[in-house]
Design a protein around this motif. Structure first.
Motif, PDB file in Angstrom:
ATOM      1  N   TRP A 287      40.422  37.025  47.042  1.00 27.65           N
ATOM      2  CA  TRP A 287      40.967  38.032  46.051  1.00 27.65           C
ATOM      3  C   TRP A 287      41.254  39.212  46.326  1.00 27.65           C
ATOM      4  O   TRP A 287      40.471  39.591  47.122  1.00 27.65           O
TER       5      TRP A 287
ATOM      6  N   PHE B   5      40.973  43.199  45.196  1.00 32.37           N
ATOM      7  CA  PHE B   5      40.272  43.900  44.214  1.00 32.37           C
ATOM      8  C   PHE B   5      40.771  45.382  44.405  1.00 32.37           C
ATOM      9  O   PHE B   5      41.425  45.742  45.260  1.00 32.37           O
TER      10      PHE B   5
ATOM     11  N   TYR C 207      31.054  38.118  46.603  1.00 34.26           N
ATOM     12  CA  TYR C 207      32.112  38.368  47.400  1.00 34.26           C
ATOM     13  C   TYR C 207      31.403  38.897  48.954  1.00 34.26           C
ATOM     14  O   TYR C 207      30.472  39.656  48.768  1.00 34.26           O
TER      15      TYR C 207
ATOM     16  N   ARG D 212      38.614  43.101  40.092  1.00 37.32           N
ATOM     17  CA  ARG D 212      39.469  42.185  40.683  1.00 37.32           C
ATOM     18  C   ARG D 212      40.718  41.907  39.978  1.00 37.32           C
ATOM     19  O   ARG D 212      40.978  42.183  38.878  1.00 37.32           O
TER      20      ARG D 212
END
Length: 122
Positions: A104, A106, A75, A117
């Motif tokens: 996403w 986190f 990522y 996550r």
């Protein structure tokens, strides 16, 4: 201790917090968010090759850095913001689209000293 944040791009972060203002020189500062008594800042380190990857820097109420983390494997950091479940969220984009979602949320786990996550970022 939440309060407004001002990011002077690439130079510093100013936190107008309840306990008094906190000004930090943070070269490469790009995005910041305060939650509780912690300040979360995404900053670019000085480039060593041609590629610059942001790092997450977490500061305590006295301005001392508590942690510095790279993005999770696979990522890249995008920005920090609020999150109803965790208070603060670090949004990361997947480098390869291996799942049906690209971005996403986190959350920082202080006990593990790592990012966990949470779910898709909309």
């Amino acid at each position: 201790m939440d309060g407004p944040i001002t990011v002077h791009a690439g130079k510093s972060v100013f936190w107008a917090r309840e306990g008094g203002p906190l000004a930090l020189d943070i070269p490469g500062a790009e995005s910041a968010y305060a939650y509780g008594d912690r300040l979360f800042v995404l900053a670019a380190p000085p480039p060593t090759s041609g590629i610059v990857h942001l790092r997450l820097k977490i500061f305590g109420p006295d301005g001392a850095m508590v942690a510095e983390l790279p993005p999770p494997a696979g990522y890249l950091f995008e920005y920090v913001s609020s999150n109803l479940e965790t208070g603060v969220s670090v949004v990361c984009g997947a480098m390869k689209l291996t799942e049906p979602w690209q971005d996403w949320h986190f959350a920082y786990d202080p006990l593990a000293g790592a990012l966990v996550r949470q779910g898709p970022a909309y």
